[in-house]
Design a protein around this motif. Structure first.
Motif, PDB file in Angstrom:
ATOM      1  N   LEU A 189      27.291 -22.474   1.063  1.00 39.41           N
ATOM      2  CA  LEU A 189      27.643 -23.232   2.425  1.00 39.41           C
ATOM      3  C   LEU A 189      28.091 -23.512   3.268  1.00 39.41           C
ATOM      4  O   LEU A 189      29.336 -23.680   2.344  1.00 39.41           O
ATOM      5  CB  LEU A 189      27.181 -25.131   1.997  1.00 39.41           C
TER       6      LEU A 189
ATOM      7  N   MET B 104      28.651 -22.161  15.176  1.00 40.15           N
ATOM      8  CA  MET B 104      27.235 -20.927  14.483  1.00 40.15           C
ATOM      9  C   MET B 104      27.226 -21.588  15.952  1.00 40.15           C
ATOM     10  O   MET B 104      26.340 -21.419  16.865  1.00 40.15           O
ATOM     11  CB  MET B 104      26.627 -20.807  14.142  1.00 40.15           C
TER      12      MET B 104
ATOM     13  N   TRP C  43      25.514 -11.594  10.726  1.00 35.64           N
ATOM     14  CA  TRP C  43      24.425 -12.636  11.035  1.00 35.64           C
ATOM     15  C   TRP C  43      24.697 -12.002  12.808  1.00 35.64           C
ATOM     16  O   TRP C  43      25.325 -12.143  13.886  1.00 35.64           O
ATOM     17  CB  TRP C  43      25.015 -13.641  10.944  1.00 35.64           C
TER      18      TRP C  43
ATOM     19  N   ILE D 254      21.548 -18.136  13.644  1.00 36.63           N
ATOM     20  CA  ILE D 254      21.778 -18.853  12.242  1.00 36.63           C
ATOM     21  C   ILE D 254      21.703 -20.118  13.008  1.00 36.63           C
ATOM     22  O   ILE D 254      23.475 -20.244  13.244  1.00 36.63           O
ATOM     23  CB  ILE D 254      22.592 -17.506  11.524  1.00 36.63           C
ATOM     24  N   SER D 255      21.598 -21.030  11.518  1.00 43.46           N
ATOM     25  CA  SER D 255      21.792 -22.485  12.429  1.00 43.46           C
ATOM     26  C   SER D 255      23.717 -22.769  12.178  1.00 43.46           C
ATOM     27  O   SER D 255      23.505 -22.126  10.778  1.00 43.46           O
ATOM     28  CB  SER D 255      20.525 -22.847  11.376  1.00 43.46           C
ATOM     29  N   LYS D 256      23.446 -23.933  12.420  1.00 43.43           N
ATOM     30  CA  LYS D 256      25.177 -23.873  12.634  1.00 43.43           C
ATOM     31  C   LYS D 256      25.700 -24.674  11.052  1.00 43.43           C
ATOM     32  O   LYS D 256      24.785 -25.390  10.566  1.00 43.43           O
ATOM     33  CB  LYS D 256      25.523 -25.410  12.969  1.00 43.43           C
ATOM     34  N   ASN D 257      26.556 -24.754  10.754  1.00 41.90           N
ATOM     35  CA  ASN D 257      26.858 -24.932   9.147  1.00 41.90           C
ATOM     36  C   ASN D 257      26.408 -24.118   8.319  1.00 41.90           C
ATOM     37  O   ASN D 257      25.080 -25.034   7.651  1.00 41.90           O
ATOM     38  CB  ASN D 257      27.146 -26.482   8.975  1.00 41.90           C
ATOM     39  N   PRO D 258      25.825 -22.681   8.218  1.00 45.70           N
ATOM     40  CA  PRO D 258      25.063 -22.297   7.147  1.00 45.70           C
ATOM     41  C   PRO D 258      24.833 -22.155   5.993  1.00 45.70           C
ATOM     42  O   PRO D 258      25.803 -22.237   5.277  1.00 45.70           O
ATOM     43  CB  PRO D 258      25.501 -20.277   8.339  1.00 45.70           C
ATOM     44  N   TYR D 259      23.380 -21.911   5.580  1.00 48.37           N
ATOM     45  CA  TYR D 259      23.337 -21.778   4.140  1.00 48.37           C
ATOM     46  C   TYR D 259      22.724 -20.253   3.697  1.00 48.37           C
ATOM     47  O   TYR D 259      22.063 -20.057   4.970  1.00 48.37           O
ATOM     48  CB  TYR D 259      21.888 -23.397   4.140  1.00 48.37           C
ATOM     49  N   LEU D 260      23.356 -19.574   3.160  1.00 44.01           N
ATOM     50  CA  LEU D 260      23.028 -18.849   2.186  1.00 44.01           C
ATOM     51  C   LEU D 260      22.636 -18.577   0.538  1.00 44.01           C
ATOM     52  O   LEU D 260      24.085 -19.265   0.279  1.00 44.01           O
ATOM     53  CB  LEU D 260      24.292 -17.240   2.421  1.00 44.01           C
ATOM     54  N   SER D 261      21.782 -18.548  -0.092  1.00 42.97           N
ATOM     55  CA  SER D 261      21.384 -18.034  -1.248  1.00 42.97           C
ATOM     56  C   SER D 261      20.373 -16.520  -1.920  1.00 42.97           C
ATOM     57  O   SER D 261      20.009 -16.316  -0.570  1.00 42.97           O
ATOM     58  CB  SER D 261      20.593 -19.397  -1.300  1.00 42.97           C
ATOM     59  N   CYS D 262      20.947 -15.984  -2.569  1.00 48.23           N
ATOM     60  CA  CYS D 262      20.706 -14.999  -3.182  1.00 48.23           C
ATOM     61  C   CYS D 262      20.654 -14.908  -4.683  1.00 48.23           C
ATOM     62  O   CYS D 262      21.095 -16.325  -5.661  1.00 48.23           O
ATOM     63  CB  CYS D 262      21.402 -13.640  -2.440  1.00 48.23           C
TER      64      CYS D 262
END
Lengths: 103, 159
Positions: free
Chosen positions: A20, A25, A61, A65-73
């Motif tokens: 996070l 953004m 990006w 991509i939303s504000k305060n981005p979240y990314l998971s992999c």
């Protein structure tokens, strides 16, 4: 302050990384309601997730991509205690990087 | 083939390649700086899905695949935060692109995966209005797609 929160957990051979980032953004399409002027774009352009000096995931990006981005992999072949680094760079040249250990 | 011929061929090839590029520059589509930049500005600024795909993945030819699963809400009350999770069982994934079909610039993001990365990705995107989310996965050099409609109700009380 721009910061990154990282959770990296291993289950079996698979490591899941969740992160996070805190970033406005701004798309560059939004208008300031009082002045009617466009708010200049300010968003993250590149995110890289690195494990053992190897890039696992690199993301490009846009402002969509939303504000305060979240990314998971998820990735395989990592060990507990290994380090995972998440770093980003935005369109104003700012960058940030945080390292966490796999639990 | 003599070396002069080879050189001529090389010259022809390079002039052909550079001429298409210069046409694009002349048309104001791309500036030389953008061509060199790692961040594909042309792809993200593209208003059409096909041209965005062409710019970011090198092709716009996609094949629908049931091996891509998109998890996203049917109705998103706030278009500014639409959580998306992608699971795919396709082999040798090189890249993933997420497209919100009716956004003014449809390409939201693109990803490159290493060989040890699983076919899994999760993030949150912004959507201007109700539309399909299209996920393109590049596997073994080919593009596969899947889509899911998300209804966006901004300020409404459910659609």
């Amino acid at each position: 302050m721009a910061s990154i929160k990282i959770r990296a957990k291993q289950k079996g051979n698979i490591t899941t990384v969740k992160c996070l980032m805190s970033h406005p953004m701004e798309t560059g399409f939004r208008k300031n309601k009082k002045t009617g002027k466009l708010i200049p774009a300010h968003h993250i352009q590149e995110v890289t997730i690195t494990h053992a000096d190897k890039v696992v995931l690199s993301a490009l990006w846009s402002g969509a991509i939303s504000k305060n981005p979240y990314l998971s992999c998820k990735f395989s072949d990592a060990g507990k205690g290994d380090k995972v680094t998440v770093s980003w760079k935005d369109n104003k040249g700012k960058s940030n990087s945080v390292t966490a250990k796999i639990k | 083939m003599s070396s002069a011929q080879q050189k001529r061929r090389l010259f022809l090839k390079s002039t052909l390649a550079s001429s298409t590029l210069s046409v694009a520059i002349a048309a104001g589509l791309i500036t030389p700086k953008m061509v060199l930049a790692a961040w594909p500005k042309a792809a993200f600024a593209a208003k059409e899905i096909d041209s965005a795909l062409q710019a970011v993945l090198g092709s716009a030819e996609t094949t629908p695949s049931d091996k891509i699963k998109i998890k996203a809400p049917d109705i998103a009350e706030n278009g500014a935060v639409v959580p998306i999770t992608i699971n795919t069982s396709l082999p040798n994934i090189e890249g993933i692109a997420i497209i919100a079909a009716k956004n003014s610039t449809p390409l939201t993001s693109s990803y490159q995966l290493a060989s040890n990365a699983e076919g899994y990705l999760s993030t949150r995107i912004k959507m201007g209005k109700t539309s399909d989310i299209i996920v393109i996965v590049k596997s073994n050099g080919k593009l596969y797609s899947a889509q899911k409609e998300v209804k966006v109700t901004i300020g409404g009380c459910g659609g």
